[in-house]
Scaffold this motif. Structure first.
Motif, PDB file in Angstrom:
ATOM      1  N   CYS A   1       0.857  -1.190   0.000  1.00 40.42           N
ATOM      2  CA  CYS A   1       0.000   0.000   0.000  1.00 40.42           C
ATOM      3  C   CYS A   1       0.891   1.237   0.000  1.00 40.42           C
ATOM      4  O   CYS A   1       1.284   1.752   1.049  1.00 40.42           O
ATOM      5  N   SER A   2       1.210   1.690  -1.197  1.00 41.46           N
ATOM      6  CA  SER A   2       2.041   2.880  -1.363  1.00 41.46           C
ATOM      7  C   SER A   2       1.802   3.434  -2.759  1.00 41.46           C
ATOM      8  O   SER A   2       1.317   2.731  -3.640  1.00 41.46           O
ATOM      9  N   ARG A   3       2.133   4.693  -2.930  1.00 42.34           N
ATOM     10  CA  ARG A   3       1.992   5.284  -4.261  1.00 42.34           C
ATOM     11  C   ARG A   3       2.944   4.601  -5.246  1.00 42.34           C
ATOM     12  O   ARG A   3       2.633   4.493  -6.432  1.00 42.34           O
ATOM     13  N   LYS A   4       4.064   4.095  -4.741  1.00 38.71           N
ATOM     14  CA  LYS A   4       5.043   3.432  -5.600  1.00 38.71           C
ATOM     15  C   LYS A   4       4.508   2.091  -6.109  1.00 38.71           C
ATOM     16  O   LYS A   4       4.709   1.747  -7.270  1.00 38.71           O
ATOM     17  N   HIS A   5       3.836   1.321  -5.245  1.00 39.20           N
ATOM     18  CA  HIS A   5       3.470  -0.053  -5.588  1.00 39.20           C
ATOM     19  C   HIS A   5       2.013  -0.242  -6.004  1.00 39.20           C
ATOM     20  O   HIS A   5       1.660  -1.322  -6.467  1.00 39.20           O
ATOM     21  N   CYS A   6       1.165   0.756  -5.813  1.00 41.20           N
ATOM     22  CA  CYS A   6      -0.254   0.560  -6.119  1.00 41.20           C
ATOM     23  C   CYS A   6      -0.747   1.602  -7.116  1.00 41.20           C
ATOM     24  O   CYS A   6      -0.704   2.802  -6.844  1.00 41.20           O
ATOM     25  N   GLY A   7      -1.237   1.115  -8.235  1.00 39.90           N
ATOM     26  CA  GLY A   7      -1.768   1.999  -9.267  1.00 39.90           C
ATOM     27  C   GLY A   7      -3.143   2.559  -8.933  1.00 39.90           C
ATOM     28  O   GLY A   7      -3.677   3.371  -9.684  1.00 39.90           O
ATOM     29  N   TYR A   8      -3.733   2.130  -7.823  1.00 39.54           N
ATOM     30  CA  TYR A   8      -5.074   2.577  -7.438  1.00 39.54           C
ATOM     31  C   TYR A   8      -5.064   3.528  -6.246  1.00 39.54           C
ATOM     32  O   TYR A   8      -6.108   3.825  -5.687  1.00 39.54           O
ATOM     33  N   HIS A   9      -3.892   4.018  -5.848  1.00 32.44           N
ATOM     34  CA  HIS A   9      -3.799   4.821  -4.632  1.00 32.44           C
ATOM     35  C   HIS A   9      -4.652   6.083  -4.685  1.00 32.44           C
ATOM     36  O   HIS A   9      -5.270   6.456  -3.680  1.00 32.44           O
ATOM     37  N   GLU A  10      -4.767   6.733  -5.847  1.00 31.59           N
ATOM     38  CA  GLU A  10      -5.591   7.942  -5.939  1.00 31.59           C
ATOM     39  C   GLU A  10      -7.069   7.603  -5.768  1.00 31.59           C
ATOM     40  O   GLU A  10      -7.796   8.283  -5.053  1.00 31.59           O
ATOM     41  N   LYS A  11      -7.530   6.560  -6.439  1.00 36.45           N
ATOM     42  CA  LYS A  11      -8.920   6.135  -6.313  1.00 36.45           C
ATOM     43  C   LYS A  11      -9.221   5.708  -4.869  1.00 36.45           C
ATOM     44  O   LYS A  11     -10.267   6.023  -4.316  1.00 36.45           O
ATOM     45  N   CYS A  12      -8.271   5.010  -4.256  1.00 38.99           N
ATOM     46  CA  CYS A  12      -8.440   4.521  -2.887  1.00 38.99           C
ATOM     47  C   CYS A  12      -8.593   5.685  -1.903  1.00 38.99           C
ATOM     48  O   CYS A  12      -9.501   5.698  -1.070  1.00 38.99           O
ATOM     49  N   THR A  13      -7.700   6.672  -2.004  1.00 36.04           N
ATOM     50  CA  THR A  13      -7.789   7.790  -1.063  1.00 36.04           C
ATOM     51  C   THR A  13      -9.004   8.666  -1.347  1.00 36.04           C
ATOM     52  O   THR A  13      -9.601   9.218  -0.417  1.00 36.04           O
ATOM     53  N   SER A  14      -9.427   8.773  -2.606  1.00 34.26           N
ATOM     54  CA  SER A  14     -10.628   9.567  -2.881  1.00 34.26           C
ATOM     55  C   SER A  14     -11.882   8.865  -2.361  1.00 34.26           C
ATOM     56  O   SER A  14     -12.819   9.510  -1.907  1.00 34.26           O
ATOM     57  N   LEU A  15     -11.891   7.543  -2.405  1.00 35.03           N
ATOM     58  CA  LEU A  15     -13.046   6.779  -1.934  1.00 35.03           C
ATOM     59  C   LEU A  15     -13.043   6.608  -0.416  1.00 35.03           C
ATOM     60  O   LEU A  15     -14.060   6.796   0.241  1.00 35.03           O
ATOM     61  N   TRP A  16     -11.887   6.267   0.152  1.00 36.78           N
ATOM     62  CA  TRP A  16     -11.807   5.908   1.572  1.00 36.78           C
ATOM     63  C   TRP A  16     -11.208   6.989   2.463  1.00 36.78           C
ATOM     64  O   TRP A  16     -11.303   6.889   3.684  1.00 36.78           O
ATOM     65  N   GLY A  17     -10.543   8.002   1.853  1.00 40.33           N
ATOM     66  CA  GLY A  17      -9.884   9.013   2.668  1.00 40.33           C
ATOM     67  C   GLY A  17      -8.532   8.552   3.153  1.00 40.33           C
ATOM     68  O   GLY A  17      -8.026   7.507   2.744  1.00 40.33           O
ATOM     69  N   GLY A  18      -7.957   9.336   4.038  1.00 38.69           N
ATOM     70  CA  GLY A  18      -6.664   8.981   4.607  1.00 38.69           C
ATOM     71  C   GLY A  18      -5.532   9.216   3.631  1.00 38.69           C
ATOM     72  O   GLY A  18      -5.691   9.912   2.633  1.00 38.69           O
ATOM     73  N   GLU A  19      -4.395   8.668   3.969  1.00 39.91           N
ATOM     74  CA  GLU A  19      -3.186   8.846   3.159  1.00 39.91           C
ATOM     75  C   GLU A  19      -2.558   7.505   2.820  1.00 39.91           C
ATOM     76  O   GLU A  19      -2.725   6.527   3.540  1.00 39.91           O
ATOM     77  N   VAL A  20      -1.840   7.517   1.716  1.00 42.21           N
ATOM     78  CA  VAL A  20      -1.059   6.348   1.298  1.00 42.21           C
ATOM     79  C   VAL A  20       0.391   6.812   1.274  1.00 42.21           C
ATOM     80  O   VAL A  20       0.698   7.896   0.747  1.00 42.21           O
ATOM     81  N   ARG A  21       1.280   6.036   1.861  1.00 41.38           N
ATOM     82  CA  ARG A  21       2.692   6.454   1.907  1.00 41.38           C
ATOM     83  C   ARG A  21       3.274   6.509   0.490  1.00 41.38           C
ATOM     84  O   ARG A  21       2.763   5.869  -0.412  1.00 41.38           O
ATOM     85  N   PRO A  22       4.356   7.254   0.352  1.00 41.96           N
ATOM     86  CA  PRO A  22       4.987   7.441  -0.976  1.00 41.96           C
ATOM     87  C   PRO A  22       5.385   6.163  -1.674  1.00 41.96           C
ATOM     88  O   PRO A  22       5.398   5.112  -1.240  1.00 41.96           O
TER      89      PRO A  22
END
Length: 162
Positions: free
Chosen positions: A141-162
């Motif tokens: 779960c990171s912006r580096k390893h997950c191509g869905y991090h933007e969708k995830c944070t827009s849907l669920w909130g919170g932050e995803v590490r770099p």
């Protein structure tokens, strides 16, 4: 540096204290478990199965364990489901000042199999229903390893590490 020395110490402990008592039969063996009904195939990959049929799960930890962490039990119960072998040996190397090993055997039951099947059913139902819960504790779960991090944070909130 320090990390290399630490790693060498852990490998030395594993080779001297854990590995000599194991006669491998298979390493990183994949099992496709066909579950009941319309559940998907459940893929299980064992660390090591020895010639007596015992499964070995290798772990690295910073503290000497006195018991099996509940988060490891789903994995071990999955091994039981895949192979029918009730005994799993959790073989730890411990990152203390002087590295050491700790082996903790665990016997799984049919109730543990029921737990695995319940989790698989729940995950299958969530996927079929389009529900994908974030797992921010995963190293993936990171912006580096997950191509869905933007969708995830827009849907669920919170932050995803770099």
């Amino acid at each position: 540096g320090r990390l290399i020395d630490e790693g060498i110490g852990l490998v030395r402990v594993a080779n001297e204290e854990i590995n000599p008592v194991i006669q491998p039969k298979t390493v990183e063996q994949t099992y496709d478990v066909h579950l009941s009904g319309d559940l998907p195939i459940y893929r299980v990959v064992l660390d090591l199965e020895d010639t007596s049929g015992k499964i070995h799960e290798f772990k690295t930890t910073a503290r000497t364990p006195s018991s099996i962490d509940p988060s490891y039990l789903l994995q071990g119960a999955s091994y039981f489901l895949a192979t029918g072998s009730q005994e799993v040996s959790y073989d730890f190397v411990v990152k203390t000042k002087t590295p050491k090993s700790k082996i903790i055997p665990h016997i799984f039951t049919d109730e543990d199999k029921r737990y695995v099947l319940g989790i698989v059913r729940g995950v299958d139902a969530a996927i079929r229903g389009g529900v994908f819960l974030p797992n921010r504790s995963s190293f993936l779960c990171s912006r580096k390893h997950c191509g869905y991090h933007e969708k995830c944070t827009s849907l669920w909130g919170g932050e995803v590490r770099p």
